[in-house]
Write a protein that holds these residues in place. Structure first.
Motif, PDB file in Angstrom:
ATOM      1  N   GLY A 155      35.371 -23.587 -51.043  1.00  0.00           N
ATOM      2  CA  GLY A 155      36.077 -22.525 -50.337  1.00  0.00           C
ATOM      3  C   GLY A 155      35.184 -21.512 -49.674  1.00  0.00           C
ATOM      4  N   TRP A 156      33.891 -21.530 -49.990  1.00  0.00           N
ATOM      5  CA  TRP A 156      33.001 -20.549 -49.339  1.00  0.00           C
ATOM      6  C   TRP A 156      32.755 -20.979 -47.916  1.00  0.00           C
ATOM      7  CZ3 TRP A 156      32.311 -16.069 -51.500  1.00  0.00           C
ATOM      8  CH2 TRP A 156      32.439 -15.963 -52.873  1.00  0.00           C
ATOM      9  N   LEU A 157      32.905 -20.046 -47.002  1.00  0.00           N
ATOM     10  CA  LEU A 157      32.691 -20.334 -45.589  1.00  0.00           C
ATOM     11  C   LEU A 157      31.191 -20.475 -45.349  1.00  0.00           C
ATOM     12  CD1 LEU A 157      35.236 -17.823 -44.058  1.00  0.00           C
ATOM     13  CD2 LEU A 157      35.570 -20.206 -44.619  1.00  0.00           C
ATOM     14  N   THR A 158      30.803 -21.501 -44.639  1.00  0.00           N
ATOM     15  CA  THR A 158      29.361 -21.798 -44.503  1.00  0.00           C
ATOM     16  C   THR A 158      28.868 -21.698 -43.071  1.00  0.00           C
ATOM     17  OG1 THR A 158      29.924 -24.132 -44.358  1.00  0.00           O
ATOM     18  CG2 THR A 158      29.331 -23.288 -46.519  1.00  0.00           C
ATOM     19  N   TRP A 159      29.695 -21.216 -42.155  1.00  0.00           N
ATOM     20  CA  TRP A 159      29.185 -21.126 -40.788  1.00  0.00           C
ATOM     21  C   TRP A 159      28.745 -19.731 -40.467  1.00  0.00           C
ATOM     22  CZ3 TRP A 159      34.293 -22.264 -41.853  1.00  0.00           C
ATOM     23  CH2 TRP A 159      35.235 -21.269 -41.546  1.00  0.00           C
TER      24      TRP A 159
ATOM     25  N   LEU B 185      30.174 -42.285 -39.560  1.00  0.00           N
ATOM     26  CA  LEU B 185      30.732 -41.864 -40.855  1.00  0.00           C
ATOM     27  C   LEU B 185      29.762 -40.921 -41.558  1.00  0.00           C
ATOM     28  CD1 LEU B 185      32.124 -45.231 -42.233  1.00  0.00           C
ATOM     29  CD2 LEU B 185      33.400 -43.367 -41.213  1.00  0.00           C
ATOM     30  N   HIS B 186      30.310 -39.935 -42.236  1.00  0.00           N
ATOM     31  CA  HIS B 186      29.474 -39.001 -43.009  1.00  0.00           C
ATOM     32  C   HIS B 186      30.266 -38.494 -44.209  1.00  0.00           C
ATOM     33  CE1 HIS B 186      31.674 -35.456 -41.499  1.00  0.00           C
ATOM     34  NE2 HIS B 186      31.725 -36.111 -40.353  1.00  0.00           N
ATOM     35  N   ASN B 187      29.552 -38.027 -45.203  1.00  0.00           N
ATOM     36  CA  ASN B 187      30.190 -37.509 -46.413  1.00  0.00           C
ATOM     37  C   ASN B 187      30.801 -36.139 -46.151  1.00  0.00           C
ATOM     38  OD1 ASN B 187      29.558 -39.687 -48.009  1.00  0.00           O
ATOM     39  ND2 ASN B 187      27.637 -38.819 -48.721  1.00  0.00           N
ATOM     40  N   TYR B 188      31.842 -35.830 -46.909  1.00  0.00           N
ATOM     41  CA  TYR B 188      32.485 -34.526 -46.810  1.00  0.00           C
ATOM     42  C   TYR B 188      31.666 -33.512 -47.588  1.00  0.00           C
ATOM     43  CZ  TYR B 188      36.152 -30.991 -46.892  1.00  0.00           C
ATOM     44  OH  TYR B 188      36.869 -29.842 -46.730  1.00  0.00           O
ATOM     45  N   LYS B 189      31.411 -32.366 -46.979  1.00  0.00           N
ATOM     46  CA  LYS B 189      30.617 -31.337 -47.639  1.00  0.00           C
ATOM     47  C   LYS B 189      31.552 -30.376 -48.353  1.00  0.00           C
ATOM     48  CE  LYS B 189      26.802 -28.233 -46.753  1.00  0.00           C
ATOM     49  NZ  LYS B 189      25.922 -27.664 -45.736  1.00  0.00           N
ATOM     50  N   ARG B 190      31.561 -30.440 -49.677  1.00  0.00           N
ATOM     51  CA  ARG B 190      32.429 -29.561 -50.457  1.00  0.00           C
ATOM     52  C   ARG B 190      31.748 -28.210 -50.655  1.00  0.00           C
ATOM     53  NH1 ARG B 190      36.794 -32.153 -52.200  1.00  0.00           N
ATOM     54  NH2 ARG B 190      36.686 -34.392 -52.442  1.00  0.00           N
TER      55      ARG B 190
ATOM     56  N   ASP C 231      41.747 -28.958 -44.110  1.00  0.00           N
ATOM     57  CA  ASP C 231      40.453 -29.384 -43.589  1.00  0.00           C
ATOM     58  C   ASP C 231      40.062 -30.746 -44.163  1.00  0.00           C
ATOM     59  OD1 ASP C 231      37.996 -28.997 -42.126  1.00  0.00           O
ATOM     60  OD2 ASP C 231      37.044 -28.647 -44.069  1.00  0.00           O
ATOM     61  N   TYR C 232      40.284 -30.929 -45.465  1.00  0.00           N
ATOM     62  CA  TYR C 232      39.950 -32.202 -46.093  1.00  0.00           C
ATOM     63  C   TYR C 232      40.833 -33.332 -45.560  1.00  0.00           C
ATOM     64  CZ  TYR C 232      38.623 -35.541 -49.683  1.00  0.00           C
ATOM     65  OH  TYR C 232      38.149 -36.651 -50.335  1.00  0.00           O
ATOM     66  N   ARG C 233      42.106 -33.027 -45.293  1.00  0.00           N
ATOM     67  CA  ARG C 233      43.015 -34.030 -44.734  1.00  0.00           C
ATOM     68  C   ARG C 233      42.553 -34.461 -43.337  1.00  0.00           C
ATOM     69  NH1 ARG C 233      47.563 -31.276 -45.281  1.00  0.00           N
ATOM     70  NH2 ARG C 233      47.827 -31.978 -47.409  1.00  0.00           N
ATOM     71  N   LEU C 234      42.112 -33.495 -42.532  1.00  0.00           N
ATOM     72  CA  LEU C 234      41.591 -33.829 -41.202  1.00  0.00           C
ATOM     73  C   LEU C 234      40.343 -34.708 -41.306  1.00  0.00           C
ATOM     74  CD1 LEU C 234      41.947 -30.452 -39.272  1.00  0.00           C
ATOM     75  CD2 LEU C 234      43.359 -32.500 -39.048  1.00  0.00           C
ATOM     76  N   TYR C 235      39.478 -34.383 -42.273  1.00  0.00           N
ATOM     77  CA  TYR C 235      38.269 -35.191 -42.473  1.00  0.00           C
ATOM     78  C   TYR C 235      38.632 -36.633 -42.835  1.00  0.00           C
ATOM     79  CZ  TYR C 235      34.628 -37.329 -45.284  1.00  0.00           C
ATOM     80  OH  TYR C 235      33.744 -38.229 -45.819  1.00  0.00           O
ATOM     81  N   ARG C 236      39.561 -36.802 -43.768  1.00  0.00           N
ATOM     82  CA  ARG C 236      39.955 -38.160 -44.181  1.00  0.00           C
ATOM     83  C   ARG C 236      40.540 -38.939 -43.006  1.00  0.00           C
ATOM     84  NH1 ARG C 236      43.032 -36.277 -49.296  1.00  0.00           N
ATOM     85  NH2 ARG C 236      44.626 -36.249 -47.711  1.00  0.00           N
ATOM     86  N   THR C 237      41.381 -38.279 -42.222  1.00  0.00           N
ATOM     87  CA  THR C 237      41.988 -38.948 -41.069  1.00  0.00           C
ATOM     88  C   THR C 237      40.915 -39.392 -40.078  1.00  0.00           C
ATOM     89  OG1 THR C 237      43.917 -37.537 -41.337  1.00  0.00           O
ATOM     90  CG2 THR C 237      43.699 -38.681 -39.234  1.00  0.00           C
TER      91      THR C 237
END
Length: 89
Positions: free
Chosen positions: A85-89, A77-82, A57-63
């Motif tokens: 590992g907890w699912l937030t949806w 552009l937006h910041n990555y929400k760390r 997921d982080y790799r997709l965000y960076r790309t």
């Protein structure tokens, strides 16, 4: 041999009763988890992603962000929400 007065006996009994009431030991969750791990009890983490999924997921965000920068779409552009590992949806 010394004889104790009634007041001294009463105060000693009060101290011992107080000590018996307030001897609650607080548990250390890290030590409890270590004990469970040594007993081969694997703790389960509900609603958590696996580490490879998080890395993907982080790799997709960076790309995605690199592409946006390359195409000069800076308003998207937006910041990555760390979430650790907890699912937030």
């Amino acid at each position: 041999m010394k004889m104790f007065t009634q007041e001294e006996i009463q105060s000693w009994e009060n101290e011992t009763a107080f000590a018996q009431r307030h001897n609650k030991k607080f548990i250390d969750p890290r030590k409890e988890k270590l004990k469970d791990h040594r007993k081969e009890i694997k703790s389960t983490h509900y609603n958590k992603e696996s580490k490879p999924d998080r890395k993907h997921d982080y790799r997709l965000y960076r790309t995605k962000m690199k592409r946006l920068m390359h195409h000069e779409q800076y308003d998207l552009l937006h910041n990555y929400k760390r979430t650790s590992g907890w699912l937030t949806w």
